[in-house]
Design an enzyme around this catalytic site. Sequence first.
Site, PDB file in Angstrom:
ATOM      1  N   LYS A  79       0.850  -1.205   0.000  1.00 28.64           N
ATOM      2  CA  LYS A  79       0.000   0.000   0.000  1.00 28.64           C
ATOM      3  C   LYS A  79       0.867   1.230   0.000  1.00 28.64           C
ATOM      4  O   LYS A  79       1.855   1.303   0.747  1.00 28.64           O
ATOM      5  CB  LYS A  79      -0.867  -0.009   1.281  1.00 28.64           C
ATOM      6  CG  LYS A  79      -1.890   1.094   1.336  1.00 28.64           C
ATOM      7  CD  LYS A  79      -3.167   0.713   0.638  1.00 28.64           C
ATOM      8  CE  LYS A  79      -4.148   1.859   0.521  1.00 28.64           C
ATOM      9  NZ  LYS A  79      -3.847   2.764  -0.612  1.00 28.64           N
ATOM     10  N   LYS A 103       5.009   2.467   8.470  1.00 33.87           N
ATOM     11  CA  LYS A 103       3.828   3.255   8.855  1.00 33.87           C
ATOM     12  C   LYS A 103       2.610   2.340   9.048  1.00 33.87           C
ATOM     13  O   LYS A 103       1.897   2.434  10.047  1.00 33.87           O
ATOM     14  CB  LYS A 103       3.555   4.277   7.733  1.00 33.87           C
ATOM     15  CG  LYS A 103       2.580   5.366   8.068  1.00 33.87           C
ATOM     16  CD  LYS A 103       2.351   6.278   6.858  1.00 33.87           C
ATOM     17  CE  LYS A 103       3.630   6.910   6.348  1.00 33.87           C
ATOM     18  NZ  LYS A 103       3.388   7.872   5.251  1.00 33.87           N
ATOM     19  N   LYS A 115       5.341   2.204  -2.971  1.00 28.86           N
ATOM     20  CA  LYS A 115       5.242   3.596  -3.445  1.00 28.86           C
ATOM     21  C   LYS A 115       5.488   3.582  -4.944  1.00 28.86           C
ATOM     22  O   LYS A 115       6.192   2.705  -5.459  1.00 28.86           O
ATOM     23  CB  LYS A 115       6.290   4.481  -2.758  1.00 28.86           C
ATOM     24  CG  LYS A 115       5.910   5.936  -2.720  1.00 28.86           C
ATOM     25  CD  LYS A 115       4.971   6.213  -1.558  1.00 28.86           C
ATOM     26  CE  LYS A 115       4.704   7.679  -1.377  1.00 28.86           C
ATOM     27  NZ  LYS A 115       4.085   7.955  -0.085  1.00 28.86           N
ATOM     28  N   THR A 199      -4.878  13.061   6.158  1.00 29.91           N
ATOM     29  CA  THR A 199      -3.468  13.173   6.548  1.00 29.91           C
ATOM     30  C   THR A 199      -3.269  14.403   7.424  1.00 29.91           C
ATOM     31  O   THR A 199      -2.627  14.340   8.487  1.00 29.91           O
ATOM     32  CB  THR A 199      -2.559  13.237   5.305  1.00 29.91           C
ATOM     33  OG1 THR A 199      -2.903  12.151   4.440  1.00 29.91           O
ATOM     34  CG2 THR A 199      -1.097  13.136   5.692  1.00 29.91           C
ATOM     35  N   SER A 358      -7.317   5.576   4.091  1.00 31.04           N
ATOM     36  CA  SER A 358      -7.288   4.717   2.895  1.00 31.04           C
ATOM     37  C   SER A 358      -7.743   3.306   3.268  1.00 31.04           C
ATOM     38  O   SER A 358      -8.500   2.657   2.547  1.00 31.04           O
ATOM     39  CB  SER A 358      -5.879   4.660   2.306  1.00 31.04           C
ATOM     40  OG  SER A 358      -5.646   5.772   1.487  1.00 31.04           O
TER      41      SER A 358
HETATM   42  N1  LIG Z   1      -1.346  13.153   0.352  1.00 34.62           N
HETATM   43  C1  LIG Z   1      -1.276  12.288   1.357  1.00 34.62           C
HETATM   44  O1  LIG Z   1      -2.292  11.674   1.740  1.00 34.62           O
HETATM   45  C2  LIG Z   1       0.003  12.048   2.062  1.00 34.62           C
HETATM   46  C3  LIG Z   1       1.138  12.773   1.788  1.00 34.62           C
HETATM   47  N2  LIG Z   1       2.264  12.586   2.537  1.00 34.62           N
HETATM   48  C4  LIG Z   1       3.478  13.344   2.298  1.00 34.62           C
HETATM   49  O2  LIG Z   1       3.210  14.732   2.503  1.00 34.62           O
HETATM   50  C5  LIG Z   1       4.083  15.523   1.678  1.00 34.62           C
HETATM   51  C6  LIG Z   1       3.259  16.482   0.852  1.00 34.62           C
HETATM   52  O3  LIG Z   1       2.347  15.713   0.049  1.00 34.62           O
HETATM   53  P1  LIG Z   1       1.011  16.339  -0.554  1.00 34.62           P
HETATM   54  O4  LIG Z   1       0.571  17.464   0.292  1.00 34.62           O
HETATM   55  O5  LIG Z   1       0.103  15.200  -0.789  1.00 34.62           O
HETATM   56  O6  LIG Z   1       1.535  16.856  -1.932  1.00 34.62           O
HETATM   57  P2  LIG Z   1       0.961  18.059  -2.818  1.00 34.62           P
HETATM   58  O7  LIG Z   1       1.470  17.830  -4.177  1.00 34.62           O
HETATM   59  O8  LIG Z   1      -0.515  18.177  -2.599  1.00 34.62           O
HETATM   60  O9  LIG Z   1       1.640  19.344  -2.162  1.00 34.62           O
HETATM   61  C7  LIG Z   1       3.009  19.477  -2.068  1.00 34.62           C
HETATM   62  C8  LIG Z   1       3.287  20.875  -1.577  1.00 34.62           C
HETATM   63  O10 LIG Z   1       4.670  21.024  -1.337  1.00 34.62           O
HETATM   64  C9  LIG Z   1       5.092  22.227  -1.985  1.00 34.62           C
HETATM   65  N3  LIG Z   1       6.510  22.145  -2.257  1.00 34.62           N
HETATM   66  C10 LIG Z   1       7.173  21.367  -3.111  1.00 34.62           C
HETATM   67  N4  LIG Z   1       8.482  21.586  -3.024  1.00 34.62           N
HETATM   68  C11 LIG Z   1       8.627  22.533  -2.065  1.00 34.62           C
HETATM   69  C12 LIG Z   1       9.723  23.188  -1.488  1.00 34.62           C
HETATM   70  N5  LIG Z   1      10.963  22.921  -1.883  1.00 34.62           N
HETATM   71  N6  LIG Z   1       9.498  24.106  -0.504  1.00 34.62           N
HETATM   72  C13 LIG Z   1       8.255  24.379  -0.090  1.00 34.62           C
HETATM   73  N7  LIG Z   1       7.177  23.787  -0.593  1.00 34.62           N
HETATM   74  C14 LIG Z   1       7.370  22.897  -1.569  1.00 34.62           C
HETATM   75  C15 LIG Z   1       4.235  22.327  -3.194  1.00 34.62           C
HETATM   76  O11 LIG Z   1       4.274  23.651  -3.689  1.00 34.62           O
HETATM   77  P3  LIG Z   1       3.375  24.110  -4.934  1.00 34.62           P
HETATM   78  O12 LIG Z   1       1.968  24.134  -4.408  1.00 34.62           O
HETATM   79  O13 LIG Z   1       3.892  25.452  -5.229  1.00 34.62           O
HETATM   80  O14 LIG Z   1       3.592  23.086  -5.997  1.00 34.62           O
HETATM   81  C16 LIG Z   1       2.897  21.962  -2.577  1.00 34.62           C
HETATM   82  O15 LIG Z   1       2.364  23.054  -1.881  1.00 34.62           O
HETATM   83  C17 LIG Z   1       4.915  14.499   0.877  1.00 34.62           C
HETATM   84  O16 LIG Z   1       6.081  14.222   1.574  1.00 34.62           O
HETATM   85  C18 LIG Z   1       4.012  13.259   0.877  1.00 34.62           C
HETATM   86  O17 LIG Z   1       4.725  12.080   0.654  1.00 34.62           O
HETATM   87  C19 LIG Z   1       2.299  11.686   3.580  1.00 34.62           C
HETATM   88  C20 LIG Z   1       1.195  10.950   3.886  1.00 34.62           C
HETATM   89  C21 LIG Z   1      -0.010  10.999   3.101  1.00 34.62           C
HETATM   90  O1  LIG Z   2      -3.136   6.359   1.535  1.00 31.41           O
HETATM   91  C1  LIG Z   2      -2.248   5.598   1.190  1.00 31.41           C
HETATM   92  O2  LIG Z   2      -2.434   4.450   0.830  1.00 31.41           O
HETATM   93  C2  LIG Z   2      -0.801   6.023   1.201  1.00 31.41           C
HETATM   94  C3  LIG Z   2      -0.541   7.447   1.524  1.00 31.41           C
HETATM   95  C4  LIG Z   2       0.929   7.701   1.379  1.00 31.41           C
HETATM   96  O3  LIG Z   2       1.453   7.624   0.292  1.00 31.41           O
HETATM   97  C5  LIG Z   2       1.739   7.960   2.544  1.00 31.41           C
HETATM   98  O4  LIG Z   2       1.275   7.756   3.671  1.00 31.41           O
HETATM   99  O5  LIG Z   2       2.898   8.373   2.378  1.00 31.41           O
END
Ligand SMILES: NC(=O)C1=CN([C@@H]2O[C@H](COP(=O)(O)OP(=O)(O)OC[C@H]3O[C@@H](n4cnc5c(N)ncnc54)[C@H](OP(=O)(O)O)[C@@H]3O)[C@@H](O)[C@H]2O)C=CC1
Ligand SMILES: O=C(O)CCC(=O)C(=O)O
Length: 425
Positions: A79, A103, A115, A199, A358
């Site tokens: 997953k 996790k 992933k 999240t 999820s």
């Molecule tokens: N989505 C989920 O359910 C989950 C996500 N995560 C983790 O959370 C993190 C963010 O994911 P998610 O929010 O889904 O991704 P998104 O694509 O929705 O958002 C990513 C954000 O990070 C910004 N960003 C990218 N590079 C930089 C940088 N160098 N400095 C500052 N901001 C930056 C982007 O900017 P811009 O908007 O300008 O592109 C955007 O705002 C990742 O590490 C992901 O693996 C973990 C668990 C679950």
């Molecule tokens: O919701 C999922 O299955 C995974 C989310 C994820 O990619 C993460 O936790 O980093």
Amino acid sequence: MTTAPAAPVIARTNGPLDDALKQLADAVGLLNYDEGLHHLLAKPRREMAVSIPLRRDNGTIEVLSGYRVQHNFSRGPAKGGLRFSPDVSLDEVRALAMWMTWKCALLDVPYGGAKGGVTIDPARYSSNELSRVTRRYTNEILPIIGPDVDIPAPDIGTDEQTMAWIMDAYSANVGYTVPAVVTGKPVSLGGSLGRPSATSRGVVHVALAALSYRGIAASDATAAVQGFGKVGAGSAQFLAEAGVRVVAVSDQYGAVHNEFGLDMPSLHAYVSNTGTVSGFAGADPIDPNELLTLDVDLLVPAAVESVIDATNAHRIQATIVVEGANGPTTADADEILRERGILVVPDILANAGGVIVSYFEWVQGNQAYWWTADEVDQRLASRMKQGWTSVLDMAIRRDLTLREAATVTAVSRVADAHLTRGLYP
Ligand SMILES: NC(=O)C1=CN([C@@H]2O[C@H](COP(=O)(O)OP(=O)(O)OC[C@H]3O[C@@H](n4cnc5c(N)ncnc54)[C@H](OP(=O)(O)O)[C@@H]3O)[C@@H](O)[C@H]2O)C=CC1
Ligand SMILES: O=C(O)CCC(=O)C(=O)O
């Protein structure tokens, strides 16, 4: 379990995979596992690298690279999310897949870890192009995904529309509709209420618990959030709703700061119109690197890996770092933060809300019975608080960092599953 000496520890790290391997080596050392078991836990069980030819809307052809890494399936199907980013590499996906395994084990979600990634900047492609890329990537990895095999979900640069395309491509290939091949899909296709916010809600549950543990009232606390995407924007909003003064946020284009607290409804409205926090009138622009070292109670890195490293860890002023992103703190920086007494709530706990919901989505789909948003949020809150309490208890009992306690718990659950199943090489 075994009597061999602790595994050797990597001294210096270079990239997320080395950081993930270092964390595993530390846990293996604390658990006193032998080298055979260490290697079994370090190696991905299956990986696939694919080329994705794309005809652009203007007729030109590009060939993108895609990956799916399944780190472990001892406790259930693999997953984990799918990332669309120009920086994706196989090693990065390997690290992210390993973190997914820990996790899921830590939060006792019955999955292994995986992933995926595609080397593409989604902002530069049309929706039709992204649909074609997603469908071709799905066709390529089709032999190794499925509702009982490996279940993708959103990550950086992907969303519920991406999940809908994967589900459609997969279903068209097998000849019937298979909603459970992905999670984080639209509610109209069997997605769960509460998954988009899961999240960030989870991040805020543990952030508030950590503030309380450090004796700081939410109403007295300040926070800075790096990243304003699916995780960062929700974290900022839910922190503000809990009474925390969110003084700074950032995205790829810049960072903004207001010492009196950012007005969240105005900021969200501004970002939905412009696509960036940059230029928000209710705040002053600051250097995005400066956001990480602001004098706040809570720092929430919620963007990409390795942003807190040996070059800035000495200057972090936050009392607590809650890792919304996966792997935002390098192993070197982790050591510095530990020495400086900064509490780090590790990614495999802090951002687990996404995979928890999820899992709820998968359960609801399998039962063809859907829960209310309140039911989802309450079950999520209960699992996050239970996760926090058990990690904190172990950290105190064994004098470990929260990351060590979380990783030791997770690794031992995965190792137990291996050994009980008799999968030892
Ligand atoms: N989505 C989920 O359910 C989950 C996500 N995560 C983790 O959370 C993190 C963010 O994911 P998610 O929010 O889904 O991704 P998104 O694509 O929705 O958002 C990513 C954000 O990070 C910004 N960003 C990218 N590079 C930089 C940088 N160098 N400095 C500052 N901001 C930056 C982007 O900017 P811009 O908007 O300008 O592109 C955007 O705002 C990742 O590490 C992901 O693996 C973990 C668990 C679950
Ligand atoms: O919701 C999922 O299955 C995974 C989310 C994820 O990619 C993460 O936790 O980093």
